[in-house]
Design a protein around this motif. Structure first.
Motif: not given
Length: 75
Positions: A4-11, A42, A46, A49
């Motif tokens: 599943k795709r993870r959110t930036d917060e999860e990463w 990732t 990040l 960003r």
């Protein structure tokens, strides 16, 4: 099967867990069934960003706290 795709917060949470685990990034990723390439891609995304967020806030008063240390090169 695709993960599943993870959110930036999860990463960010996963990266912090990895970097504080005492294991190398590769070993930690193997133990947590995460592709090392996905992990490093990732981290790079990040970090990129964060650079742009910091550049935008540089003109403003101050940057809110952000756990950027975990995005720096690990072991």
């Amino acid at each position: 099967m695709r993960n599943k795709r993870r959110t930036d917060e999860e990463w960010l949470s996963l990266i912090q867990q990895c970097r504080s685990s005492g294991f190398s990034d590769r070993v930690w990723c193997e133990q947590n069934d995460i592709s090392i390439n996905t992990f490093y891609n990732t981290v790079t995304r990040l970090r990129f960003r964060l650079h742009h967020i910091r550049a935008q806030h540089k003109q403003r008063s101050s940057l809110s706290p952000f756990p950027y240390r975990c995005l720096h090169t690990g072991s």
